[in-house]
Design a protein around this motif. Structure first.
Motif, PDB file in Angstrom:
ATOM      1  N   ILE A   1       0.870  -1.187   0.000  1.00  0.00           N
ATOM      2  CA  ILE A   1       0.000   0.000   0.000  1.00  0.00           C
ATOM      3  C   ILE A   1       0.900   1.228   0.000  1.00  0.00           C
ATOM      4  CG2 ILE A   1      -1.885   1.216   1.151  1.00  0.00           C
ATOM      5  CD1 ILE A   1      -2.506  -1.439   2.605  1.00  0.00           C
ATOM      6  N   ASN A   2       0.933   1.918  -1.118  1.00  0.00           N
ATOM      7  CA  ASN A   2       1.749   3.125  -1.257  1.00  0.00           C
ATOM      8  C   ASN A   2       0.856   4.367  -1.207  1.00  0.00           C
ATOM      9  OD1 ASN A   2       4.412   1.863  -1.846  1.00  0.00           O
ATOM     10  ND2 ASN A   2       3.325   1.098  -3.652  1.00  0.00           N
ATOM     11  N   ILE A   3       1.273   5.346  -0.415  1.00  0.00           N
ATOM     12  CA  ILE A   3       0.541   6.611  -0.320  1.00  0.00           C
ATOM     13  C   ILE A   3       1.498   7.732  -0.732  1.00  0.00           C
ATOM     14  CG2 ILE A   3      -0.758   8.173   1.166  1.00  0.00           C
ATOM     15  CD1 ILE A   3      -1.314   5.831   3.019  1.00  0.00           C
ATOM     16  N   TYR A   4       1.146   8.434  -1.804  1.00  0.00           N
ATOM     17  CA  TYR A   4       1.957   9.547  -2.285  1.00  0.00           C
ATOM     18  C   TYR A   4       1.267  10.849  -1.846  1.00  0.00           C
ATOM     19  CZ  TYR A   4       4.174   5.998  -5.191  1.00  0.00           C
ATOM     20  OH  TYR A   4       4.846   4.878  -5.633  1.00  0.00           O
ATOM     21  N   THR A   5       1.866  11.544  -0.880  1.00  0.00           N
ATOM     22  CA  THR A   5       1.200  12.709  -0.287  1.00  0.00           C
ATOM     23  C   THR A   5       1.213  13.927  -1.198  1.00  0.00           C
ATOM     24  OG1 THR A   5       3.246  13.433   0.800  1.00  0.00           O
ATOM     25  CG2 THR A   5       1.803  11.930   2.023  1.00  0.00           C
ATOM     26  N   ASP A   6       2.111  13.947  -2.177  1.00  0.00           N
ATOM     27  CA  ASP A   6       2.159  15.090  -3.108  1.00  0.00           C
ATOM     28  C   ASP A   6       2.593  14.562  -4.468  1.00  0.00           C
ATOM     29  OD1 ASP A   6       2.283  17.487  -4.372  1.00  0.00           O
ATOM     30  OD2 ASP A   6       3.828  18.380  -3.094  1.00  0.00           O
ATOM     31  N   TYR A   7       1.661  13.871  -5.129  1.00  0.00           N
ATOM     32  CA  TYR A   7       2.066  13.163  -6.346  1.00  0.00           C
ATOM     33  C   TYR A   7       2.390  14.115  -7.487  1.00  0.00           C
ATOM     34  CZ  TYR A   7      -2.357  13.725  -8.922  1.00  0.00           C
ATOM     35  OH  TYR A   7      -3.420  14.224  -9.608  1.00  0.00           O
ATOM     36  N   LEU A   8       1.967  15.367  -7.384  1.00  0.00           N
ATOM     37  CA  LEU A   8       2.336  16.330  -8.417  1.00  0.00           C
ATOM     38  C   LEU A   8       3.831  16.615  -8.395  1.00  0.00           C
ATOM     39  CD1 LEU A   8      -0.663  18.830  -8.188  1.00  0.00           C
ATOM     40  CD2 LEU A   8      -0.307  16.983  -9.822  1.00  0.00           C
ATOM     41  N   SER A   9       4.480  16.336  -7.254  1.00  0.00           N
ATOM     42  CA  SER A   9       5.926  16.536  -7.153  1.00  0.00           C
ATOM     43  C   SER A   9       6.689  15.220  -7.276  1.00  0.00           C
ATOM     44  CB  SER A   9       6.279  17.182  -5.803  1.00  0.00           C
ATOM     45  OG  SER A   9       5.610  18.423  -5.666  1.00  0.00           O
ATOM     46  N   ALA A  10       5.967  14.132  -7.593  1.00  0.00           N
ATOM     47  CA  ALA A  10       6.588  12.807  -7.576  1.00  0.00           C
ATOM     48  C   ALA A  10       7.437  12.531  -8.797  1.00  0.00           C
ATOM     49  CB  ALA A  10       5.514  11.730  -7.451  1.00  0.00           C
TER      50      ALA A  10
ATOM     51  N   TYR B   1      11.029  11.427   0.061  1.00  0.00           N
ATOM     52  CA  TYR B   1      11.571  10.513   1.058  1.00  0.00           C
ATOM     53  C   TYR B   1      10.427   9.630   1.536  1.00  0.00           C
ATOM     54  CZ  TYR B   1       9.655  13.733   4.605  1.00  0.00           C
ATOM     55  OH  TYR B   1       8.842  14.518   5.375  1.00  0.00           O
ATOM     56  N   THR B   2      10.765   8.455   2.023  1.00  0.00           N
ATOM     57  CA  THR B   2       9.782   7.413   2.278  1.00  0.00           C
ATOM     58  C   THR B   2       9.819   6.986   3.735  1.00  0.00           C
ATOM     59  OG1 THR B   2      10.005   6.607   0.010  1.00  0.00           O
ATOM     60  CG2 THR B   2       9.031   5.101   1.606  1.00  0.00           C
ATOM     61  N   ILE B   3       8.589   6.711   4.278  1.00  0.00           N
ATOM     62  CA  ILE B   3       8.450   6.203   5.639  1.00  0.00           C
ATOM     63  C   ILE B   3       7.534   4.995   5.610  1.00  0.00           C
ATOM     64  CG2 ILE B   3       7.478   6.670   7.934  1.00  0.00           C
ATOM     65  CD1 ILE B   3       8.304   9.534   7.659  1.00  0.00           C
ATOM     66  N   ASP B   4       7.958   3.916   6.250  1.00  0.00           N
ATOM     67  CA  ASP B   4       7.089   2.758   6.427  1.00  0.00           C
ATOM     68  C   ASP B   4       6.395   2.878   7.776  1.00  0.00           C
ATOM     69  OD1 ASP B   4       7.671   1.429   4.013  1.00  0.00           O
ATOM     70  OD2 ASP B   4       9.563   0.682   4.858  1.00  0.00           O
ATOM     71  N   TYR B   5       5.080   2.887   7.734  1.00  0.00           N
ATOM     72  CA  TYR B   5       4.295   3.040   8.969  1.00  0.00           C
ATOM     73  C   TYR B   5       3.142   2.037   8.927  1.00  0.00           C
ATOM     74  CZ  TYR B   5       1.470   5.158  12.672  1.00  0.00           C
ATOM     75  OH  TYR B   5       0.751   5.385  13.826  1.00  0.00           O
ATOM     76  N   GLN B   6       3.135   1.125   9.909  1.00  0.00           N
ATOM     77  CA  GLN B   6       2.135   0.054   9.953  1.00  0.00           C
ATOM     78  C   GLN B   6       2.115  -0.674   8.602  1.00  0.00           C
ATOM     79  OE1 GLN B   6      -1.606   1.749  11.328  1.00  0.00           O
ATOM     80  NE2 GLN B   6      -0.756   2.316  13.318  1.00  0.00           N
ATOM     81  N   ASP B   7       0.962  -0.709   7.932  1.00  0.00           N
ATOM     82  CA  ASP B   7       0.859  -1.443   6.662  1.00  0.00           C
ATOM     83  C   ASP B   7       1.155  -0.571   5.453  1.00  0.00           C
ATOM     84  OD1 ASP B   7       0.091  -3.713   8.026  1.00  0.00           O
ATOM     85  OD2 ASP B   7      -2.053  -3.285   7.852  1.00  0.00           O
ATOM     86  N   TYR B   8       1.625   0.647   5.668  1.00  0.00           N
ATOM     87  CA  TYR B   8       1.680   1.619   4.582  1.00  0.00           C
ATOM     88  C   TYR B   8       3.110   2.093   4.330  1.00  0.00           C
ATOM     89  CZ  TYR B   8      -3.107   1.626   6.233  1.00  0.00           C
ATOM     90  OH  TYR B   8      -4.349   1.232   6.653  1.00  0.00           O
TER      91      TYR B   8
ATOM     92  N   SER C   1       6.994  14.567  -0.146  1.00  0.00           N
ATOM     93  CA  SER C   1       7.790  15.555  -0.883  1.00  0.00           C
ATOM     94  C   SER C   1       8.310  16.567   0.127  1.00  0.00           C
ATOM     95  CB  SER C   1       6.929  16.250  -1.946  1.00  0.00           C
ATOM     96  OG  SER C   1       6.067  17.182  -1.334  1.00  0.00           O
ATOM     97  N   LYS C   2       9.242  17.390  -0.321  1.00  0.00           N
ATOM     98  CA  LYS C   2       9.788  18.410   0.566  1.00  0.00           C
ATOM     99  C   LYS C   2       8.810  19.560   0.791  1.00  0.00           C
ATOM    100  CE  LYS C   2      14.567  17.456  -0.765  1.00  0.00           C
ATOM    101  NZ  LYS C   2      15.812  17.987  -1.369  1.00  0.00           N
ATOM    102  N   ASN C   3       7.750  19.609  -0.030  1.00  0.00           N
ATOM    103  CA  ASN C   3       6.819  20.728   0.054  1.00  0.00           C
ATOM    104  C   ASN C   3       5.635  20.474   0.974  1.00  0.00           C
ATOM    105  OD1 ASN C   3       8.352  22.047  -1.960  1.00  0.00           O
ATOM    106  ND2 ASN C   3       7.262  20.882  -3.545  1.00  0.00           N
ATOM    107  N   PHE C   4       5.443  19.230   1.399  1.00  0.00           N
ATOM    108  CA  PHE C   4       4.259  18.915   2.198  1.00  0.00           C
ATOM    109  C   PHE C   4       4.571  17.820   3.186  1.00  0.00           C
ATOM    110  CE2 PHE C   4       0.267  16.597   2.945  1.00  0.00           C
ATOM    111  CZ  PHE C   4      -0.545  17.638   3.363  1.00  0.00           C
ATOM    112  N   ASP C   5       4.085  17.996   4.425  1.00  0.00           N
ATOM    113  CA  ASP C   5       4.353  17.018   5.471  1.00  0.00           C
ATOM    114  C   ASP C   5       3.080  16.803   6.270  1.00  0.00           C
ATOM    115  OD1 ASP C   5       5.681  15.231   6.994  1.00  0.00           O
ATOM    116  OD2 ASP C   5       6.750  16.703   8.213  1.00  0.00           O
ATOM    117  N   ILE C   6       2.818  15.542   6.588  1.00  0.00           N
ATOM    118  CA  ILE C   6       1.649  15.190   7.386  1.00  0.00           C
ATOM    119  C   ILE C   6       1.992  13.942   8.182  1.00  0.00           C
ATOM    120  CG2 ILE C   6       0.599  13.765   5.565  1.00  0.00           C
ATOM    121  CD1 ILE C   6      -2.133  14.819   6.519  1.00  0.00           C
ATOM    122  N   LYS C   7       1.463  13.833   9.377  1.00  0.00           N
ATOM    123  CA  LYS C   7       1.798  12.713  10.246  1.00  0.00           C
ATOM    124  C   LYS C   7       1.329  11.390   9.643  1.00  0.00           C
ATOM    125  CE  LYS C   7       1.523  15.449  14.495  1.00  0.00           C
ATOM    126  NZ  LYS C   7       0.765  15.677  15.761  1.00  0.00           N
ATOM    127  N   PRO C   8       2.164  10.355   9.704  1.00  0.00           N
ATOM    128  CA  PRO C   8       1.768   9.048   9.169  1.00  0.00           C
ATOM    129  C   PRO C   8       0.491   8.510   9.812  1.00  0.00           C
ATOM    130  CG  PRO C   8       4.121   9.106   9.632  1.00  0.00           C
ATOM    131  CD  PRO C   8       3.556  10.354  10.211  1.00  0.00           C
TER     132      PRO C   8
END
Length: 854
Positions: free
Chosen positions: A288-297, A304-311, A316-323
């Motif tokens: 399960i991949n979640i791209y938080t800012d796919y316009l910058s992908a 940068y990538t974080i593995d959290y639980q099943d995800y 991107s460097k422009n947007f950050d949100i808690k896993p």
């Protein structure tokens, strides 16, 4: 007078219109259609929709749109040219007077051409009988009944032309015997589908011994598709389900039995040159991949990538949100079977966060086993959003007012999809009278609110009780407002901690754990300037005490009035001085005068005292409405609120001060204590062709106890207004049989019933006829007036009735409403004069509103 004459002329013109004006000599106007099945008349909107030639619409039986169309000139261009050239020199004179170009434009003007086009647009062409369309209607009616199992039906039509150039078309269907389902078998290709089908076959909508009905087959396809797609068959195609329907030839010729075979084929995949088939398989979720800012992908260096639980979350460097916030909003779990409902819930929750523009969920088959990878692409909204609003207002108190407001929204402020809203608003304008020191008013205030996409409660995990798919939300808000030269110049402070969640599209829960409201009246001495009816009552009583020889101690409380002999109480020194003199016995008064002055003083104290409301409430909402165009539904709302109970409970631990009435004080203000209950039920009936009947019932009661003997004004009920009983202005109805003795009449018990018939008039204009009933009463509080208090069933005779009519204009995004109400039964009149005493235009009430009243 001119307006009345214009309306009268328009009414005469419309009533005098001939509905046959544009019906030719050999033509007939269709005025009615009727469908008879086995000689029984059928009233069914679905059947009527199958008829090609529908009769012209009517408003209360009058063909308004048809007659508007008939008012239009058929060929305005030709008529204008004929008029222009009727006299030899007319065109030359007009060309010289206006110029040739202006004469040409005159022919295109609204009066010459535009009015006719407008009348045609809002009007309706006459429905001229066309037997070809009648036969087509018969074919559609026959097909409709065939879909219900009557395959051998016979259809005929009859034209009833009893009136001149007007006809009624009767459609007759001889149904015959229906076909029945004798046996049900299946032919299922995929093993996985076969197992799922038999697990859920008991709920099948197609059963042996059932009458054939095509809609049951369509609904069964939808039911099975939903089951399969929520049981791991991600790519199941509804087109894979077919039915073979065969007549049972073994039975007797007249025994109309059918054998049904359910076919569920394999998955079909279309390639470049061919279509291949493969067995359906149950798929499980792999990555399960979640791209938080796919316009910058596009630039992998910026991720940068974080593995959290099943995800696996790609940032991107422009947007950050808690896993954790993203994990709570996505309902796919690794190694679980695929379910369509998880996709729907994930999309809803990601949208509800209000930090992303739109979610895009794409699935890719994995090369290993029956697994599928899930890619969720998100595009963040702008972090800051600024909105403004501007309004101009006018009322009987405000000659002109100008308001301006602005709101700043900051999204994802703490990286957990928390949205902070900061708003400010203000208004300034001129008063209708110079009752106060100045002839202007001003009002300004502000609010700060913070929304969380979860139920926030200290030290408690609420996700087990309230799952994330219910779109839980917490709101914390605080606001204040200041008024100058408005009433008593209130200063208010509000604070709210609330929660809401929706288990489905039809049910919603709302809880306000804390709802704190503090109201401070800055200028209490203005009471009699603001509540002029109350002042007049007190001044009328004081008229009996104006004689300086009998009451010299009251002389300083009066000032000259409008006439040489009239005296009025001075505000505020005279009103307070006279009241105190009566109540403390300085002046001997009659018992009636003492009681009346005491009642007035109690009301003044209640409406001028500061209020502290420390409340909690719960609201339950339920509806079965499927969308904005659904006009056959119900809505139910129940709300319960309690105030002051927490403060009362801790009073044994905290030594609160008390006033002279033994009320507990918080910050020098007695807190309100009451319990409040409300029930509201709304029901709509679709009467076909955009005609709707709507009804509403409301019951509310607020009972004071403990630290209070009345309900705060801001929590009490009032009668009248554009969303209540429209024959009375707001706050002018009741309580009970009293005759609006106060400027703002309120009480703590309310009954309201509304009935409204809505119908199309022309274009986007709709009409309504309504009846509103109800009233307010005092009950279980400190009001002792028997005319204002509720005393059981006998008090129901004081329910007021208002009737009237209205117009609505639909602007798509909102509806503008005008209602004219007439007092049909007025409980404030004496018993013999309650019915129709004020039923006239002079005493009618015009209400202006936005959207429907209920």
């Amino acid at each position: 007078m001119a307006k009345i004459s214009l309306l009268s002329l328009l009414a005469i013109v419309l009533l005098s219109c001939n509905s046959l004006k544009k019906v030719g000599d050999n033509e007939y106007l269709v005025v009615k259609n009727a469908v008879y099945a086995d000689s029984v008349k059928v009233n069914d909107e679905e059947l009527e929709s199958l008829i090609y030639q529908k009769s012209n619409s009517t408003v209360l039986g009058y063909p308004l749109r048809l007659n508007l169309y008939n008012l239009a000139k058929e060929n305005p261009d030709s008529l204008y040219n004929a008029w222009l050239n009727k006299k030899e020199n007319r065109k030359k004179r007009l060309d010289k007077l206006l110029s040739e170009k202006q004469v040409e434009r005159l022919g295109e003007s609204f009066i010459v051409k535009g009015l006719s086009n407008w009348l045609k647009d809002i009007g309706e062409e006459p429905t001229i009988l066309d037997t070809t369309k009648t036969r087509l209607s018969l074919a559609k009616l026959s097909a409709y009944y065939q879909s219900k199992g009557y395959f051998t039906n016979n259809t005929t039509y009859e034209i009833d032309s009893t009136r001149h150039k007007k006809v009624k078309v009767n459609y007759h269907i001889d149904l015959g015997d229906p076909y029945m389902i004798d046996s049900l078998t299946n032919n299922i290709s995929s093993t996985a589908i076969d197992s799922l089908y038999f697990l859920n076959s008991a709920e099948s909508l197609i059963k042996e011994g059932q009458q054939f009905n095509l809609s049951n087959f369509n609904n069964e396809r939808e039911r099975l598709t939903g089951i399969f797609r929520n049981s791991g068959i991600r790519n199941f195609q509804e087109s894979s389900i077919t039915f073979d329907i065969l007549r049972d030839t073994i039975k007797a010729a007249n025994d109309q039995q059918m054998n049904i075979t359910l076919n569920i084929g394999d998955l079909k995949t279309r390639g470049e040159n061919e279509v291949t088939t493969s067995a359906y398989k149950v798929e499980t979720i792999n990555k399960i991949n979640i791209y938080t800012d796919y316009l910058s992908a596009n630039s992998q260096d910026s991720l940068y990538t974080i593995d959290y639980q099943d995800y696996t979350i790609h940032y991107s460097k422009n947007f950050d949100i808690k896993p954790k916030t993203l994990a709570n909003a996505v309902f796919f779990k690794k190694d679980s079977i695929y379910r369509d409902v998880d996709k729907i819930r994930s999309s809803r929750q990601l949208n509800a966060l209000n930090v992303f523009k739109y979610p895009n969920i794409i699935f890719e088959a994995d090369s290993v086993g029956n697994k599928v990878n899930t890619n969720i692409y998100l595009a963040p909204k702008t972090k800051y959003a600024l909105g403004t609003n501007f309004e101009v207002s006018r009322s009987n108190l405000r000659r002109l007012g100008v308001g301006l407001g602005t709101t700043l929204l900051i999204r994802n402020i703490f990286k957990g999809a928390e949205n902070l809203s900061i708003s400010a608003n203000g208004s300034y304008g001129l008063l209708s009278s110079n009752t106060f020191e100045a002839n202007y008013f001003s009002e300004f205030g502000g609010d700060i609110s913070l929304d969380f996409p979860r139920i926030w409660f200290p030290f408690i995990n609420t996700s087990r009780l309230i799952p994330n798919y219910t779109l839980p939300k917490t709101r914390i808000a605080i606001g204040t407002n200041f008024q100058n030269n408005i009433g008593l110049d209130k200063q208010t402070l509000n604070a709210v901690i609330g929660y809401n969640w929706a288990p489905s599209d039809f049910v919603k829960h709302e809880v306000e754990l804390l709802n704190i409201q503090f109201v401070r009246n800055v200028n209490e001495e203005r009471f009699y300037n603001v509540y002029t009816n109350t002042y007049e009552l007190l001044d009328d009583i004081a008229d009996g005490y104006e004689d300086p020889d009998l009451y010299p101690e009251l002389t300083d409380f009066f000032e000259p009035g409008d006439s040489d002999t009239e005296l009025n109480l001075i505000i505020p020194s005279g009103t307070s001085g006279f009241t105190n003199a009566i109540l403390d016995g300085t002046v001997n008064s009659t018992t009636d005068d003492f009681d009346d002055v005491n009642t007035i003083e109690e009301r003044r104290i209640r409406l001028t005292e500061n209020n502290l409301i420390f409340a909690s409430n719960y609201t339950f909402n339920k509806t079965n409405r499927t969308g904005p165009i659904d006009n056959s539904f119900y809505q139910f709302r129940w709300k319960v609120e309690g105030a002051g109970n927490v403060l009362s409970a801790i009073s044994s631990l905290v030594p609160f001060n008390k006033n002279d009435d033994e009320q507990l004080l918080v910050f020098g203000v007695p807190f309100s204590q009451y319990i409040k209950n409300e029930f509201e039920y709304v029901k709509y009936w679709d009467l076909k062709r955009a005609n709707v009947l709507a009804a509403r019932a409301f019951f509310g009661i607020a009972i004071p106890y403990g630290n209070s003997d009345n309900i705060p004004f801001v929590r009490s009920y009032f009668g009248g207004g554009s969303n209540d009983n429209r024959a009375w202005f707001p706050y002018s109805l009741g309580p009970g049989s009293t005759s609006a003795i106060n400027d703002f009449n309120e009480a703590n018990l309310k009954l309201a019933f509304n009935l409204e018939y809505r119908f199309p008039v022309a274009g986007d204009i709709n009409g309504a006829i309504f009846a509103d009933a109800g009233n307010i009463w005092n009950v279980l509080d400190n009001v002792e007036d028997p005319n204002a208090t509720f005393d059981g069933i006998a008090s129901l005779k004081d329910i007021a009735l208002g009737t009237g009519l209205g117009l609505r204009y639909d602007f798509t995004y909102f509806l503008f409403r005008l209602d004219l109400g007439f007092k049909t039964y007025n409980p404030a009149e004496i018993q013999s004069k309650r019915w129709f005493r004020d039923y006239n235009f002079a005493n009618s009430v015009l209400q202006i509103g936005i959207n429907y009243p209920f």
